[in-house]
Write an enzyme that holds these catalytic residues in place. Structure first.
Site, PDB file in Angstrom:
ATOM      1  CG  ASP A  10       2.407  23.863 -10.666  1.00  0.00           C
ATOM      2  OD1 ASP A  10       2.361  24.265  -9.491  1.00  0.00           O
ATOM      3  OD2 ASP A  10       3.403  24.009 -11.391  1.00  0.00           O
ATOM      4  CB  SER A  13      12.341  27.087  -7.856  1.00  0.00           C
ATOM      5  OG  SER A  13      11.924  26.746  -9.152  1.00  0.00           O
TER       6      SER A  13
END
Lengths: 263, 439
Positions: B246, B221
């Protein structure tokens, strides 16, 4: 876009079927309703009176095709009352063993019978205008000319239209043949003649049946008709929100603990 | 974390037995357990996971709705009312699905905005970005066809208007439209094929999402600093650090989503779509859902250009506004990814956001009406459209050449870890520090 679909006839009116100038109308009279807001719930007494108004007055022209007698449990009728009520209606059924339709008393599972056999018959009986089905009139009845925050005030619209016949048209307004003046309707002219007069209905609970009272009751009833699970939805919603708040708290704590060694 | 061969499980256990034949467990361990993620994600990095969650939600609720729905012009509207009234929790399924579409777009737009702000589309992530744009296009097609299914007035007229766009193609346009409709007007064959395609496309989206994730996991990422991790000190394992972050983000998202589903389920909807489709009655206004409004404004803004008529020009501009995103990795000539170190571009990013909001506002109004700014909406739409293309086609290539970026930190850990803060001391470090506290 207008070019694309050739919406030269954009002034066609959805509900009356008559072509009128799309000049808008007056914003609705905003009412206080028991069912508005996060904690609002329907008032069964009001809904039952509203059903009575619908049945005694509106049902002469307007169908309610998504409502069956059994649904009336939602306005507080019990099984016996629903059975008895349904049996007072004659429902066309069939074919029988000879291939003919026949009439029989209604059952709770029957949907409300329509006042006209088809749209053509309905138009013929109403000077060419089709009385719309009332099942979704409340959410559909939020025209665009009103301020955005009033867009979801369908009940106020129904109420305003029903009580909006008492105003005299301005001198320059020319009524089209067969139409009635109602400043709250799109274009200020509506096919439906004034449907309500004082004491038209004799309420079972003895409430005085003024035009304003009947308009309120039937608007509330039609709101329930358009969204019969609203109360259940809000109640489940609160349980879901409380659960999610709890879960959010737990995950926030877990996340902080997991990340503690990384700061 | 421990460099595990197959996930936890006793040697010779069932997990190992399966894993040695079908390495799903080692795959999950590698890609979602140990997967080294930069340690400095902020909450904008939650939106990829949120999008994945909504995609699954949409497929699950859509499948259950499809069991009750009837794709026939005579019955579609009634079958939706049956779902709302008589199917057990049918109202819940439908409201989750309806509002889920809006939230899917909301999440995806934020996810893309994050990519734009932090330069996530730059080398070596060009294909990752382009796959994302493919997903956006598939989503748009899916959402458009899904909106037709309830067969309300706007369903019908929206389908008529949008399919009519293809008639702008010279020579073959009209033939294509007839072919799309399966007849000479939007009718039962159209509804049937739209239902079929609305069912199929989400699975294609899943396929492209898999490619998107594979492309992501090759180089890992991006992060708010836009610099590559230099070693293990710059990363943390995905689990438990980002799985937990998350999860927390998902809960917050669910609170908002559930708030709309349970307490304002028709907030995003148009009253007109409660009226059954009637080919003989044109609605006063035909408007798409809010998430298409900026593109709708671009479509309606373009006048006749030389020998191209306004309709074709508008269609080209609308599709061009998405296509230009495919070229973005090469249009942006700056080598610096993150806006934190691009003092000028940062402003233009926010101007672009305002431009999209302006276009959305214009799209929701009639072009010839007077806006509160004193000019007709079409003028605002034209300014917004010009600026949109100016941003991507002219500004970005030039800005990369003339902008002077701020100095980049040597590494992620140097910029964000407390032990290094005294030494680092760059403004970037200070920003990152505030962010860390927010955790």
């Amino acid at each position: 876009m207008i070019r694309l679909v050739g919406v030269a006839v954009a002034a066609t009116v959805v509900f009356s079927g008559a072509a009128l100038a799309a000049e808008g109308g007056k914003p609705p009279k905003i009412q206080d309703w028991s069912f508005q807001g996060l904690f609002g719930e329907f008032d069964n007494q009001e809904l039952q009176r509203g059903y009575q108004v619908y049945q005694d007055v509106c049902a002469a022209c307007h169908s309610l095709k998504y409502i069956a007698f059994r649904h009336l449990e939602g306005i507080g009728l019990n099984e016996e009352q629903i059975k008895a009520l349904a049996a007072t209606f004659q429902i066309t059924d069939g074919p029988d063993e000879f291939g003919d339709s026949f009439e029989r008393p209604g059952l709770p599972s029957d949907f409300f019978p329509s006042p006209f056999p088809n749209d053509e018959a309905a138009r013929a009986a109403n000077g060419g205008a089709l009385p719309p089905d009332m099942s979704l009139i409340v959410p559909a009845f939020s025209p665009r000319w009103v301020p955005y925050e009033q867009r979801h005030h369908g009940a106020d619209y129904v109420y305003s239209i029903l009580t909006g016949y008492d105003e005299e048209p301005a001198a320059d307004v020319e009524l089209q043949a067969g139409l009635n003046y109602n400043p709250f309707f799109r274009g200020s002219q509506i096919g439906m003649p004034n449907p309500l007069f004082d004491d038209m209905v004799e309420y079972v609970d003895g409430t005085p049946a003024t035009v304003s009272q009947m308009s309120r009751d039937v608007s509330a009833f039609l709101t329930w008709v358009s969204d019969p699970h609203a109360t259940e939805r809000k109640q489940l919603g609160f349980r879901v929100m409380i659960f999610l708040l709890f879960l959010t708290g737990i995950f926030y704590a877990v996340k902080r603990k997991v990340w503690a060694d990384q700061h | 974390m421990s460099a595990g061969s197959p996930a936890a499980g006793k040697p010779g256990g069932f997990v190992n037995w399966v894993d040695s034949r079908l390495p799903v467990f080692s795959y999950l361990q590698k890609e979602y357990g140990e997967y080294p993620a930069p340690r400095n994600f902020n909450y904008w990095w939650n939106f990829g996971a949120l999008a994945m969650f909504i995609l699954v939600t949409m497929i699950a609720t859509g499948l259950l709705l499809a069991m009750q729905y009837t794709a026939n012009t005579e019955m579609a509207f009634d079958s939706v009312q049956r779902i709302m009234r008589d199917v057990n929790f049918g109202w819940l399924l439908r409201f989750l699905h309806m509002n889920g579409a809006s939230f899917f777009f909301l999440v995806i737009y934020i996810h893309m905005g994050r990519g734009l702000y932090y330069g996530s589309y730059k080398a070596p992530r060009e294909l990752l970005w382009m796959l994302g744009v493919v997903i956006l296009l598939l989503m748009m097609a899916t959402a458009f066809m899904g909106y037709v299914l309830p067969w309300g007035q706007l369903s019908f007229w929206g389908a008529t208007v949008i399919t009519n766009l293809f008639s702008a193609i010279p020579l073959v346009g009209d033939g294509i439209v007839t072919w799309l409709w399966g007849g000479f007007t939007v009718d039962n064959p159209t509804l049937n094929r739209f239902f079929t395609l609305h069912f199929l496309l989400p699975f294609l989206i899943v396929g492209v999402v898999v490619l998107h994730v594979i492309a992501l996991h090759v180089h890992g990422s991006n992060n708010p600093l836009g610099i590559d991790p230099k070693g293990p000190q710059d990363t943390v394992p995905f689990h438990p650090y980002y799985t937990m972050k998350d999860s927390f983000g998902l809960c917050v998202f669910l609170l908002v989503y559930a708030g709309f589903v349970f307490f304002a389920p028709n907030w995003f909807g148009e009253p007109e779509n409660f009226v059954p489709a009637d080919p003989l009655v044109t609605p006063l206004e035909i408007l798409p859902e809010w998430y298409f409004l900026p593109f709708f404004a671009i479509l309606r803004s373009v006048p006749d250009i030389l020998f191209i008529d306004a309709k074709l020009a508008g269609v080209l501009a609308m599709f061009g506004s998405i296509f230009v995103l495919f070229l973005l990795p090469w249009l942006d000539t700056s080598k610096v990814r993150s806006c934190r170190f691009r003092p000028t571009y940062k402003w233009f990013f926010w101007i672009l956001v305002l431009d999209m909001i302006l276009l959305g506002y214009v799209g929701g109004n009639q072009p010839d009406d007077l806006s509160p700014l004193g000019v007709r909406f079409i003028v605002l739409g034209q300014i917004g459209t010009l600026y949109y293309f100016f941003h991507f086609l002219i500004l970005l290539p030039l800005l990369g050449k003339i902008e002077r970026p701020r100095p980049l930190p040597a590494s992620i850990s140097e910029a964000v870890l407390p032990a290094n803060r005294a030494g680092g001391g760059a403004p970037a470090g200070a920003t990152a520090q505030r962010m860390e506290k927010a955790r």
